[in-house]
Structures are given as structure tokens and as C-alpha cells.
Design an enzyme around this catalytic site. Structure first.
Site, short mmCIF file in Angstrom:
data_model
loop_
_atom_site.label_atom_id
_atom_site.label_comp_id
_atom_site.label_asym_id
_atom_site.label_seq_id
_atom_site.Cartn_x
_atom_site.Cartn_y
_atom_site.Cartn_z
N TYR A 153 -5.82 7.72 -17.26
CA TYR A 153 -4.35 7.67 -17.41
C TYR A 153 -3.81 8.97 -18.03
O TYR A 153 -2.68 9.38 -17.80
CB TYR A 153 -3.97 6.45 -18.24
CG TYR A 153 -2.57 5.92 -17.99
CD1 TYR A 153 -2.10 5.70 -16.69
CD2 TYR A 153 -1.72 5.62 -19.04
CE1 TYR A 153 -0.82 5.20 -16.46
CE2 TYR A 153 -0.43 5.13 -18.82
CZ TYR A 153 0.00 4.92 -17.53
OH TYR A 153 1.26 4.44 -17.32
N LYS A 160 3.78 7.79 -22.02
CA LYS A 160 4.11 6.40 -22.38
C LYS A 160 4.18 6.22 -23.91
O LYS A 160 5.00 5.45 -24.41
CB LYS A 160 3.10 5.41 -21.78
CG LYS A 160 3.22 5.24 -20.27
CD LYS A 160 4.57 4.71 -19.84
CE LYS A 160 4.61 4.30 -18.38
NZ LYS A 160 5.99 4.08 -17.88
N1 NAD Z 1 2.00 -0.49 -11.71
C1 NAD Z 1 1.46 -0.62 -12.91
O1 NAD Z 1 0.28 -0.92 -13.05
C2 NAD Z 1 2.32 -0.43 -14.14
C3 NAD Z 1 1.89 -0.99 -15.36
C4 NAD Z 1 2.68 -0.80 -16.50
C5 NAD Z 1 3.86 -0.06 -16.41
N2 NAD Z 1 4.23 0.46 -15.19
C6 NAD Z 1 5.50 1.23 -15.14
O2 NAD Z 1 6.43 0.56 -14.33
C7 NAD Z 1 7.40 1.50 -13.90
C8 NAD Z 1 7.63 1.33 -12.39
O3 NAD Z 1 6.48 1.71 -11.67
P1 NAD Z 1 5.86 0.87 -10.47
O4 NAD Z 1 4.47 0.57 -10.84
O5 NAD Z 1 6.77 -0.21 -10.05
O6 NAD Z 1 5.74 1.97 -9.30
P2 NAD Z 1 6.76 2.47 -8.16
O7 NAD Z 1 6.10 3.65 -7.54
O8 NAD Z 1 7.15 1.35 -7.28
O9 NAD Z 1 8.04 2.93 -9.04
C9 NAD Z 1 8.15 4.17 -9.69
C10 NAD Z 1 9.57 4.64 -9.43
O10 NAD Z 1 9.86 5.85 -10.14
C11 NAD Z 1 10.82 6.53 -9.34
N3 NAD Z 1 10.97 7.93 -9.74
C12 NAD Z 1 10.01 8.89 -9.79
N4 NAD Z 1 10.57 10.07 -10.13
C13 NAD Z 1 11.92 9.83 -10.33
C14 NAD Z 1 13.02 10.64 -10.68
N5 NAD Z 1 12.89 11.96 -10.93
N6 NAD Z 1 14.24 10.07 -10.79
C15 NAD Z 1 14.41 8.74 -10.55
N7 NAD Z 1 13.40 7.92 -10.19
C16 NAD Z 1 12.16 8.47 -10.07
C17 NAD Z 1 10.27 6.37 -7.93
O11 NAD Z 1 11.27 6.64 -6.95
C18 NAD Z 1 9.86 4.91 -7.94
O12 NAD Z 1 10.92 4.09 -7.49
C19 NAD Z 1 6.89 2.88 -14.31
O13 NAD Z 1 7.47 3.26 -15.53
C20 NAD Z 1 5.40 2.61 -14.52
O14 NAD Z 1 4.79 3.54 -15.36
C21 NAD Z 1 3.51 0.28 -14.08
#
Ligand code: NAD
Length: 254
Positions: A153, A160
Site C-alpha cells: 500500500y 491515508k
Molecule cells: N477498494 C478498496 O479496497 C478500498 C478500501 C478502503 C478505502 N477505499 C477508498 O475508497 C475511495 C473510493 O475508491 P474505490 O475503491 O471506490 O475505487 P474507484 O476507482 O471506483 O474510485 C476512485 C475514484 O477517485 C476518482 N478520482 C481520482 N482522481 C481524481 C481527481 N483528481 N479528482 C476527482 N476524482 C478523482 C476516480 O475518478 C474514481 O471515481 C478511495 O478513497 C479509496 O482509497 C477503497
């Protein structure tokens, strides 16, 4: 009666129907909310995905690193709703060189891009939507437990950790305005962002086995429900908090 009847939400972060934000938008609409989405880059794709929601919402453009787009955000949201009761920050990104075991060699340039998009943007989004937020409204973001160092990570973990700290500062600065700010710390979910992390399979193997409640890598519903609960009126005295939706993984030491 829905949990979000009469509430207006701005939901960032939908890129596919597997995005955590998509599950939040769907559950929020099922609970009575009016939703406006923001999309980054591929707007026609986000608009296509938005059509799969129960009540297809409008999509407005937002790159959280673009000052002009942030400055005009409140006005562009006002074209659809007269104010906001909730804002979801579901945004994260890091250059490939900042992930996957390259920690010791990542340049500041790449680290700063990860922190700009994934950490500073939480504050930037809060300030951009502040003119629309009245007392009683809520901002919610998504983190991945940053209290420990994980394999692969890397700098996203550092971003984070910064996000979790930003959450506490935002809570303390926006609390006097009656605005709550909280994070949901989700376990690993199969999304586009997750797939872009080289070695993400390591989490996929250990999490379901170690989490006391078990863990489904494709079930976004528990995470979406926690986000919606935090944007509802059910947590009126909770801010600066991080709620784990991880099957209980964080509480185990084995
Ligand atoms: N998937 C996991 O395992 C997980 C676990 C814990 C937390 N998260 C967090 O959840 C959140 C959403 O991620 P996800 O897993 O749904 O993936 P995802 O890829 O579906 O979503 C990530 C989003 O970030 C957007 N993004 C990236 N750069 C950007 C910018 N400059 N301006 C505006 N938007 C931008 C992308 O367009 C996308 O919609 C993130 O913060 C991620 O770190 C994910």
C-alpha cells in the site's frame, strides 16, 4: 420513511458500478435522498454509469486538483439543488511508482501527487462545498486503516494517514458551524482503484480468513450503509470519528 428523506447529497468518486460511491449513491436514493454526482475525466462514462442508479442523477465535472473547478463547484451544484445536507469524498489515486513495494524509491513528485488527490482534496472539497452546508450537515470520506504499515500500500498508506488526520482537523474547524466530518475505514473491496494496486491480492487472501465476521470482497453494501448512516440524522454528536467497516479485522492481532 427513508433515513435520508428530504436530504440532498453530493457524491464524488463514481467511475464504475463497482465504485464504493456508486453503492453509496444507490443506497442513499433508496433511503430518500436527492443525489448529485461529480465525475472526474471521463464524464460520458460516469453519465452512462449514473443511468444504472434507481433515479439517474445529474453529473458535474470535478477534478479535485483543479482550482477553477473547485471555485465554481458550489455554483454548479446550485443549478441542481439549493443546498447540501451531505458530501461524500470517495477519491483516491497514486502514481504506480508510489505503490506495490517501491516505497524506498518513490520520488517526492509522485508522493505529492498521491497526497494532493487523496489527502488535501478532502479539505479542498469541504471548503468548495461549505457555502452549501448548513448546521446539521455531514461530510464523509473513505479510508483504509492507516494506523499500521501494510504490504504494497506504501505511499497510499501515508496519504491515508494524512487523510485520517485531516478528518480530525476538519471536524475541529467545522464543528462550530454544526458540520460533522467522519471517515469510514473499509476492508478491501474489488474496485478500479483496488485493481490498480500491484499485489492487492495479498489483502484479498488474508482479510476474509482473519476478519471475525468474515469479509466479502465484492459486497460494497455494508460500507455504503455506514456512509449513509453518517450522513443521516442518526449520528448527531459524532465527528472526527473513523468507523471501521472491515468485518472486525482491525480488532484482531492474529
Ligand atoms: N477498494 C478498496 O479496497 C478500498 C478500501 C478502503 C478505502 N477505499 C477508498 O475508497 C475511495 C473510493 O475508491 P474505490 O475503491 O471506490 O475505487 P474507484 O476507482 O471506483 O474510485 C476512485 C475514484 O477517485 C476518482 N478520482 C481520482 N482522481 C481524481 C481527481 N483528481 N479528482 C476527482 N476524482 C478523482 C476516480 O475518478 C474514481 O471515481 C478511495 O478513497 C479509496 O482509497 C477503497
Amino acid at each position: 420513511m427513508g433515513l435520508l428523506d428530504g436530504k440532498r447529497l453530493l457524491v464524488t468518486g463514481v467511475i464504475t458500478d463497482q465504485s464504493i460511491a456508486f453503492a453509496v449513491a444507490r443506497f442513499a436514493q433508496e433511503q430518500g435522498a436527492t443525489v448529485v454526482l461529480t465525475g472526474f475525466g471521463r464524464l460520458s462514462l460516469v453519465e452512462r454509469v449514473a443511468k444504472r442508479l434507481p433515479d439517474p442523477p445529474p453529473v458535474i465535472e470535478l477534478d479535485v486538483t483543479d482550482t477553477e473547478q473547485l471555485d465554481s463547484l458550489a455554483e454548479r451544484v446550485r443549478a441542481h439543488v439549493d443546498g447540501l445536507d451531505g458530501v461524500l469524498h470517495s477519491i483516491g489515486n497514486a502514481p504506480a511508482t508510489a505503490l506495490g513495494g517501491n516505497f524506498l524509491n518513490t520520488t517526492w513528485d509522485d508522493v505529492s501527487r498521491a497526497v494532493h488527490v487523496s489527502t488535501y482534496s478532502y479539505k479542498a472539497l469541504a471548503m468548495a462545498t461549505l457555502p452549501l452546508l448548513a448546521p446539521g450537515s455531514a461530510i464523509v470520506g473513505l479510508t483504509f486503516d492507516a494506523t499500521v504499515a501494510w504490504p504494497v500500500y506504501d505511499w497510499m498508506g501515508v496519504a491515508k494517514a494524512g487523510l485520517e488526520s485531516t478528518n480530525r482537523y476538519l471536524a475541529s474547524y467545522l464543528g462550530p458551524k454544526g458540520i460533522r466530518v467522519n471517515l469510514v475505514s473499509a476492508g478491501p473491496l474489488r474496485t478500479m482503484a483496488a485493481k490498480s494496486i500491484p499485489g492487492f491480492e495479498e489483502f484479498e487472501n488474508t482479510w476474509p480468513a482473519r476478519a471475525p465476521l468474515g469479509w466479502e470482497l465484492t459486497d460494497h453494501e455494508p460500507t455504503a450503509k455506514a456512509c449513509v448512516a453518517l450522513m443521516s440524522d442518526l449520528f448527531p454528536a459524532t465527528t472526527g470519528e473513523i468507523i471501521h467497516v472491515d468485518g472486525g479485522f482491525h480488532a484482531t492481532g492474529a
